[in-house]
Design a protein around this motif. Structure first.
Motif, PDB file in Angstrom:
ATOM      1  N   MET A 157      -5.435 -53.971  19.937  1.00  0.00           N
ATOM      2  CA  MET A 157      -4.643 -52.798  20.147  1.00  0.00           C
ATOM      3  C   MET A 157      -3.401 -52.588  19.045  1.00  0.00           C
ATOM      4  SD  MET A 157      -5.467 -50.887  22.839  1.00  0.00           S
ATOM      5  CE  MET A 157      -3.955 -50.014  23.603  1.00  0.00           C
ATOM      6  N   LEU A 158      -3.934 -53.237  17.968  1.00  0.00           N
ATOM      7  CA  LEU A 158      -2.615 -53.398  16.801  1.00  0.00           C
ATOM      8  C   LEU A 158      -2.186 -51.876  16.483  1.00  0.00           C
ATOM      9  CD1 LEU A 158      -0.898 -55.068  15.033  1.00  0.00           C
ATOM     10  CD2 LEU A 158      -2.584 -55.094  13.381  1.00  0.00           C
ATOM     11  N   GLN A 159      -3.391 -50.996  16.273  1.00  0.00           N
ATOM     12  CA  GLN A 159      -2.867 -49.490  15.560  1.00  0.00           C
ATOM     13  C   GLN A 159      -2.150 -48.809  16.744  1.00  0.00           C
ATOM     14  OE1 GLN A 159      -7.131 -49.380  13.132  1.00  0.00           O
ATOM     15  NE2 GLN A 159      -6.000 -47.240  13.920  1.00  0.00           N
ATOM     16  N   PHE A 160      -2.423 -48.978  17.851  1.00  0.00           N
ATOM     17  CA  PHE A 160      -1.393 -48.365  18.813  1.00  0.00           C
ATOM     18  C   PHE A 160       0.119 -48.816  19.213  1.00  0.00           C
ATOM     19  CE2 PHE A 160       0.288 -48.292  23.336  1.00  0.00           C
ATOM     20  CZ  PHE A 160       0.341 -46.748  23.422  1.00  0.00           C
ATOM     21  N   VAL A 161       0.134 -50.349  19.041  1.00  0.00           N
ATOM     22  CA  VAL A 161       1.359 -50.734  19.064  1.00  0.00           C
ATOM     23  C   VAL A 161       1.996 -50.529  17.711  1.00  0.00           C
ATOM     24  CG1 VAL A 161       2.285 -53.257  18.954  1.00  0.00           C
ATOM     25  CG2 VAL A 161       0.431 -52.866  20.375  1.00  0.00           C
ATOM     26  N   VAL A 162       1.381 -50.420  16.536  1.00  0.00           N
ATOM     27  CA  VAL A 162       2.169 -49.985  15.522  1.00  0.00           C
ATOM     28  C   VAL A 162       2.659 -48.492  15.510  1.00  0.00           C
ATOM     29  CG1 VAL A 162       2.085 -49.587  12.997  1.00  0.00           C
ATOM     30  CG2 VAL A 162       1.148 -51.535  14.017  1.00  0.00           C
ATOM     31  N   ALA A 163       2.014 -47.867  15.997  1.00  0.00           N
ATOM     32  CA  ALA A 163       2.311 -46.331  16.192  1.00  0.00           C
ATOM     33  C   ALA A 163       3.290 -46.198  17.318  1.00  0.00           C
ATOM     34  CB  ALA A 163       0.957 -45.662  16.735  1.00  0.00           C
ATOM     35  N   PHE A 164       3.158 -46.992  17.979  1.00  0.00           N
ATOM     36  CA  PHE A 164       4.371 -46.873  19.646  1.00  0.00           C
ATOM     37  C   PHE A 164       5.758 -47.255  18.654  1.00  0.00           C
ATOM     38  CE2 PHE A 164       6.146 -48.086  23.534  1.00  0.00           C
ATOM     39  CZ  PHE A 164       6.677 -46.877  23.789  1.00  0.00           C
ATOM     40  N   PHE A 165       5.479 -48.308  18.004  1.00  0.00           N
ATOM     41  CA  PHE A 165       6.723 -48.965  17.472  1.00  0.00           C
ATOM     42  C   PHE A 165       7.249 -48.082  16.591  1.00  0.00           C
ATOM     43  CE2 PHE A 165       8.714 -51.188  13.747  1.00  0.00           C
ATOM     44  CZ  PHE A 165       9.620 -52.085  14.503  1.00  0.00           C
TER      45      PHE A 165
END
Length: 424
Positions: free
Chosen positions: A236-244
């Motif tokens: 889920m790295l891409q979602f976590v980065v976007a939310f960050f």
């Protein structure tokens, strides 16, 4: 011993980040042993929650009583409604802009899609990924407006206190505080003194509990990574980065608003926000951060105590900016994951539904908060149940960011509602 220096050290952002990193390394190196450290974190958060309800009740009732004595209650209400509406719109728009620009759910690699399939279906076969992601799902249920209103009414305040229902307790405190504000001062003086004593005692206790913060952060992060590992985070790295990215933009914006509303310099403003910043990351509990928010805004930045003590519990409980931006990001990510093209009307629907879901999340924490993504997905007929496990896997990290947005964002909202402090 200089306790003020120790207090400043344990709340230093670099100490907080370093403690989280050290705990994460420990959890990856010794996963089985690290999971046993979760007990320390649970006890610590329990101690913080122990003081939340008495602190909130005493602060709201005492502040409302003083507000009515000072006058200006009607003008304050108009500002509260305006700031609530503006803050909700801003966080929703920022979340949507980041997700639409970064497109974290589109063009994922085959390895990432296979990881999704394993997490959802627990099946090593890569061919099952499409079936698990695109299979038929049970239509999600959504909360009605009447359900939200009903959930606000504390039919038994003692039951609400016993169950730790912060929202119903807040409603009781608001109504009781309004009534006490109309009672003659000669009669209510004893109650006012008792409430002020409770308030300061709870604030002092929260101050003491800040000292072991680095050790608690090490234990909590070690236990979490020891249990889940880095696999779910990588998938889920891409979602976590976007939310960050969305969280960072909002936190910076909130800090800038507080700086401009105060009469202090940027360095002094950031220094005053260290305590709520650290506690938000450490506890993932916005209610537990209320004493430090009040201390920062009043003692650190000079805002009026009577207004701040009333508005901090009110905004933390009702203005759920953290969950709001999370619902926008999660819903748009799911739409991108399933290849659902969104037009202007559909994006606007997501924004409105996310704001409503954010207000509906008042009093909810943890995985219950995540489940309300299904409420926003229902408007676009997106299957949320299959993707629910994906968000559960990374929720500890996302929960930290949600709490940070809520704490710093609501501090900014209080700074906007309150009159600007006089220059010293």
């Amino acid at each position: 011993m200089n306790f003020s220096r120790i207090y400043a050290f344990v709340l230093n952002p670099w100490v907080v980040i370093g403690s989280l990193a050290l705990g994460g390394a420990l959890g990856l190196a010794l996963p089985e042993a690290s999971q046993k450290l979760a007990l320390i974190g649970d006890i610590y958060v329990g101690l913080l929650k122990m003081t939340t309800l008495p602190f909130m009740i005493s602060a709201v009732i005492f502040s409302l009583q003083r507000l009515f004595r000072d006058g200006g209650a009607s003008r304050l209400l108009v500002r509260v409604v305006g700031v609530f509406a503006g803050a909700s719109a801003i966080v929703a728009l920022v979340g949507a802009a980041v997700l639409l620009v970064l497109h974290p759910g589109a063009n994922l690699s085959s390895a990432t899609m296979q990881a999704f399939g394993l997490m959802i279906g627990n099946d090593p076969a890569a061919g099952d990924t499409t079936m698990n992601l695109y299979g038929a799902d049970t239509p999600p249920t959504s909360l009605s407006f009447s359900d939200v209103l009903t959930s606000l009414v504390p039919t038994n305040i003692f039951a609400a206190l016993a169950s730790g229902d912060a929202l119903k307790t807040l409603v009781f405190a608001l109504l009781f505080g309004l009534a006490v504000g109309r009672v003659p001062e000669r009669i209510s003086t004893g109650l006012s003194q008792s409430l002020e004593t409770i308030y300061h005692a709870c604030q002092k206790l929260m101050h003491w509990l800040s000292y072991p913060l680095p050790l608690i952060l090490i234990c909590m992060s070690a236990a979490q990574l020891g249990k889940s590992g880095v696999g779910p985070l990588h998938a889920m790295l891409q979602f976590v980065v976007a939310f960050f990215v969305a969280s960072a933009v909002l936190v910076v914006l909130a800090a800038a608003i507080i700086w401009k509303r105060s009469t202090h310099g940027l360095g002094a403003t950031l220094d005053a926000l260290r305590a709520p910043f650290a506690l938000a990351l450490a506890t993932r509990n916005s209610a537990a951060c209320m004493p430090s928010m009040i201390e920062s805004l009043v003692d650190g930045l000079g805002f009026a105590r009577a207004r701040v003590e009333l508005l901090v519990p009110l905004t933390v409980s009702l203005l759920r900016v953290g969950p709001m931006v999370y619902y926008v990001c999660a819903t748009l990510f799911i739409a991108q994951l399933y290849g659902h093209t969104l037009g202007v009307v559909e994006v606007a629907t997501v924004l409105l539904a996310s704001v409503l879901a954010g207000f509906a999340s008042a009093g909810m924490t943890g995985l219950v908060t995540v489940s309300l993504v299904g409420m926003t997905c229902a408007y676009l007929r997106l299957p949320f149940e299959a993707a629910f496990i994906l968000f559960l896997a990374v929720d500890p990290l996302c929960d930290m960011l949600r709490t940070l947005i809520l704490v710093i964002g609501n501090a900014a909202a209080v700074a906007v509602i309150c009159p600007r402090p006089l220059k010293i």
